[in-house]
Write a protein that holds these residues in place. Structure first.
Motif, mmCIF file in Angstrom:
data_model
loop_
_atom_site.group_PDB
_atom_site.id
_atom_site.type_symbol
_atom_site.label_atom_id
_atom_site.label_comp_id
_atom_site.label_asym_id
_atom_site.label_seq_id
_atom_site.Cartn_x
_atom_site.Cartn_y
_atom_site.Cartn_z
ATOM 1 N N SER A 115 10.595 40.360 88.778
ATOM 2 C CA SER A 115 10.557 41.438 88.082
ATOM 3 C C SER A 115 10.777 41.791 86.607
ATOM 4 O O SER A 115 10.107 42.574 86.223
ATOM 5 N N ILE A 116 11.648 40.897 86.122
ATOM 6 C CA ILE A 116 11.736 41.136 84.531
ATOM 7 C C ILE A 116 10.729 40.759 83.873
ATOM 8 O O ILE A 116 10.488 41.230 82.696
ATOM 9 N N LYS A 122 10.087 53.113 83.836
ATOM 10 C CA LYS A 122 11.298 52.843 84.526
ATOM 11 C C LYS A 122 10.779 53.040 85.979
ATOM 12 O O LYS A 122 11.049 52.295 86.876
ATOM 13 N N ALA A 137 17.610 46.873 86.101
ATOM 14 C CA ALA A 137 16.588 46.155 85.177
ATOM 15 C C ALA A 137 16.032 47.164 84.336
ATOM 16 O O ALA A 137 15.739 47.099 83.290
ATOM 17 N N PHE A 154 16.035 47.043 91.077
ATOM 18 C CA PHE A 154 15.111 47.223 90.079
ATOM 19 C C PHE A 154 15.523 48.130 89.113
ATOM 20 O O PHE A 154 15.339 48.212 87.981
ATOM 21 N N VAL A 156 8.792 43.910 82.548
ATOM 22 C CA VAL A 156 9.494 44.794 81.670
ATOM 23 C C VAL A 156 8.646 45.007 80.226
ATOM 24 O O VAL A 156 8.267 45.985 80.094
ATOM 25 N N MET A 160 16.630 48.056 80.237
ATOM 26 C CA MET A 160 15.472 47.780 79.323
ATOM 27 C C MET A 160 15.485 48.875 78.204
ATOM 28 O O MET A 160 14.781 48.781 77.258
#
Length: 277
Positions: free
Chosen positions: A126-127, A144, A215, A212, A130, A219
């Motif tokens: 998932s990261i 987001k 994260a 999620f 970003v 960010m």
């Protein structure tokens, strides 16, 4: 007649008459026993000086932090921002996952065309999305919501596709025996067959949506429970971090309970063994 036989006869009579089964005393509070005991134990260890409460504050300190955040209105602001992002991302991800899952589950051509690519995308951490979403959509809400939607999409997609592919061939044949039209077959046979798995997939997707959103807010966000986590880290306040984690847990449980309550009427036709326990 013995007491056991009388009780068994009364149970059979109630089931035949459609009477509701006598319910056991509610065990809803049983799940609070372990966390409460652990909290009291840690509070006692810190109060006795056996444990250091600096990095892991006792429940009394965390409770005061939550109270102060609620009194100042910060907790409501952060919780509202997080819930709105999860709701938007969940809606988009669940819709896309349901549509593509239905396509790949029902159509072999779509499955061969789309599934390999989607399975490869599912393996991406998932990261890793970003920086790409920030580059494409900026650091504001769109990136987001997109990240949350990606997290929700895959469990819903897999659940719907697997449910359609796993439909029992015999119930389809029963529908054909009764000469159901294609629309009636979908409404009365296929849709009820996949509903339980679809709802389970939605619950799984909702849980990943809350994962999620952390994260997404870490960010770059000016409000949200993820922002509260980062703020607590930068200020060296573990009580704020734990308060944010507890808020995540409570909101996630409430959201899951709401989803279960909304979808429960659609599964009222089920006659499962759990209903008899």
């Amino acid at each position: 007649m013995s007491a056991v036989e009388a009780e068994a006869a009364e149970t059979v009579r109630q089931e035949r008459q459609g009477d509701p089964k006598p319910r056991r005393p509610s065990l809803a509070l049983l799940g609070f026993v372990l966390p409460v005991l652990l909290a009291l134990l840690w509070e006692g260890l810190v109060a006795a000086g056996i444990a250091n409460g600096r990095l892991m504050p006792p429940p009394s300190v965390i409770g005061r932090t939550l109270r102060d955040l609620a009194a100042s209105g910060e907790l409501l602001t952060h919780a509202t921002a997080t819930l709105s992002r999860v709701a938007a991302g969940f809606g988009l991800g669940a819709l896309a996952g349901t549509v593509l899952g239905a396509l790949t589950g029902a159509l072999p051509v779509a499955r061969r065309l789309l599934d390999p690519t989607l399975q490869a995308l599912r393996a991406i951490p998932s990261i890793a999305w970003v920086p790409l979403f920030i580059l494409w959509l900026g650091i504001f809400e769109a990136s987001k919501v997109a990240l949350i939607a990606v997290g929700v999409f895959f469990p819903v997609y897999l659940g719907v596709a697997a449910a359609i592919q796993g439909i029992d061939r015999k119930i389809v044949e029963v529908g054909r025996v009764f000469r159901l039209s294609r629309l009636a077959m979908v409404r009365r046979v296929l849709l009820p067959a996949i509903l339980p798995d679809w709802i389970t997939a939605l619950r799984s997707g909702l849980g990943l949506g809350f994962m999620f959103v952390v994260a997404a807010e870490i960010m770059g966000a000016s409000e949200g429970l993820g922002y509260l986590l980062v703020d607590g880290q930068q200020l060296g306040r573990p009580d704020t971090i734990i308060a944010a984690i507890i808020s995540f847990a409570v909101l996630g449980k409430l959201a899951d309970g709401l989803l279960v309550a909304i979808t429960r009427p659609f599964l009222a036709w089920q006659d499962t063994a759990r209903d008899k326990l």
